[in-house]
Scaffold this active site. Sequence first.
Site, PDB file in Angstrom:
ATOM      1  CG  ASP A 191      31.115  29.307  33.815  1.00  0.00           C
ATOM      2  OD1 ASP A 191      32.075  29.820  33.217  1.00  0.00           O
ATOM      3  OD2 ASP A 191      30.599  29.795  34.838  1.00  0.00           O
ATOM      4  CG  ASP A 216      34.736  32.643  39.079  1.00  0.00           C
ATOM      5  OD1 ASP A 216      35.562  32.187  39.891  1.00  0.00           O
ATOM      6  OD2 ASP A 216      34.033  33.649  39.305  1.00  0.00           O
TER       7      ASP A 216
HETATM    8  N1  PLP Z   1      37.835  36.597  33.020  1.00  0.00           N
HETATM    9  C1  PLP Z   1      38.366  36.949  34.201  1.00  0.00           C
HETATM   10  C2  PLP Z   1      39.521  37.890  34.223  1.00  0.00           C
HETATM   11  C3  PLP Z   1      37.820  36.458  35.398  1.00  0.00           C
HETATM   12  O1  PLP Z   1      38.352  36.830  36.576  1.00  0.00           O
HETATM   13  C4  PLP Z   1      36.705  35.578  35.329  1.00  0.00           C
HETATM   14  C5  PLP Z   1      36.110  35.031  36.549  1.00  0.00           C
HETATM   15  O2  PLP Z   1      36.608  35.143  37.649  1.00  0.00           O
HETATM   16  C6  PLP Z   1      36.198  35.233  34.082  1.00  0.00           C
HETATM   17  C7  PLP Z   1      36.778  35.753  32.941  1.00  0.00           C
HETATM   18  C8  PLP Z   1      35.009  34.334  33.928  1.00  0.00           C
HETATM   19  O3  PLP Z   1      35.369  32.993  34.029  1.00  0.00           O
HETATM   20  P1  PLP Z   1      34.279  31.855  33.779  1.00  0.00           P
HETATM   21  O4  PLP Z   1      33.956  31.852  32.313  1.00  0.00           O
HETATM   22  O5  PLP Z   1      34.965  30.603  34.251  1.00  0.00           O
HETATM   23  O6  PLP Z   1      33.100  32.201  34.632  1.00  0.00           O
HETATM   24 CA    CA Z   2      31.002  31.885  35.223  1.00  0.00          CA
END
Ligand code: PLP
Ligand code: CA
Length: 304
Positions: free
Chosen positions: A27, A29
Amino acid sequence: GAGRGCQKIRGSQIRDVLDTKHSVLFDCDGVIWNGEKAVAGATEVVSLLKKQGKNVFFVTNNCTRPRENYVQKFSRLGFTDVAQEEIFSSAYCSAVYLRDVAKVQGKVFVIGGHGVYKELREAGVPFVEGEADDPGMTIVDCPLDSDIKAVLVGYDDKLTFLKLAKACCYLQNDDCLFLATDPDPWHPLREGRVTPGSGSLTAALETATGRKATVIGKPSCFMFECIASQFGVDPTNSLMVGDRLETDILFGANCGMDTMLTLTGVSTLEEAQAYKDDQAPEKKIYVPDYVVDTIADFLPVIED
Ligand code: PLP
Ligand code: CA
């Protein structure tokens, strides 16, 4: 995997887990970076895993960027060897789904932004941006497009009431597909601020229409199917590493992968333990197989 244990591991235990895996799915973030800051040690972890011959993939529910912008972000944050083909975002996978699975004969009405638009354009999927019409216009006087055969809902920081209202009208037709890039409820931002996620926008339309959206991003397996069809990856020798139990860990379990929670993001060890201790058997699917403080804990065992 079998016997989900929520096991906090370090050192040689991490090596034992990695030794059995050909592919590692990260993943983004909360695992690889937090906003615009790379997690300490993450750049080295990715390079070393690749140097050891592992497949490394990135699976993100963030639909706001097209994949080429993720390539730039990886490079800006110090990841020198991440290719566009290794990045699977909910925007890209939504475009693949509409092109290859749904094969929609018509146009897609999009609540979303640049990331979704760009991926749909590159996939050759016709769409209309759910742009706000003239100020003062209401749903009874704005034109509807009779060629709309799907509604796709993603993160939209320019959401207007009129966009929601138009989507509701399109979704009254049962033949109009209802898709969501991801079900994420909210996301952490800097300094304790949060933003509502795509899931909260989809929920508004689910309430209004009495319908359920088909989710493309995690925890749906479609993202893994995209990876598997392009790289021939086997879930039994793949590891899913994530920071959110309800999306990443559930995704890994749904797809038949072993799962690892890192504590650099949203979910806590206490929340994982609470799912493990819950009497309800349906909660066990949220329990990660392994827990690490950070993926930097991989470094001592892959550095040789
Ligand atoms: N969608 C948006 C708009 C976000 O800002 C984030 C994380 O910052 C995510 C989804 C989640 O991302 P990930 O699946 O990489 O954790
Ligand atoms: Ca995440």
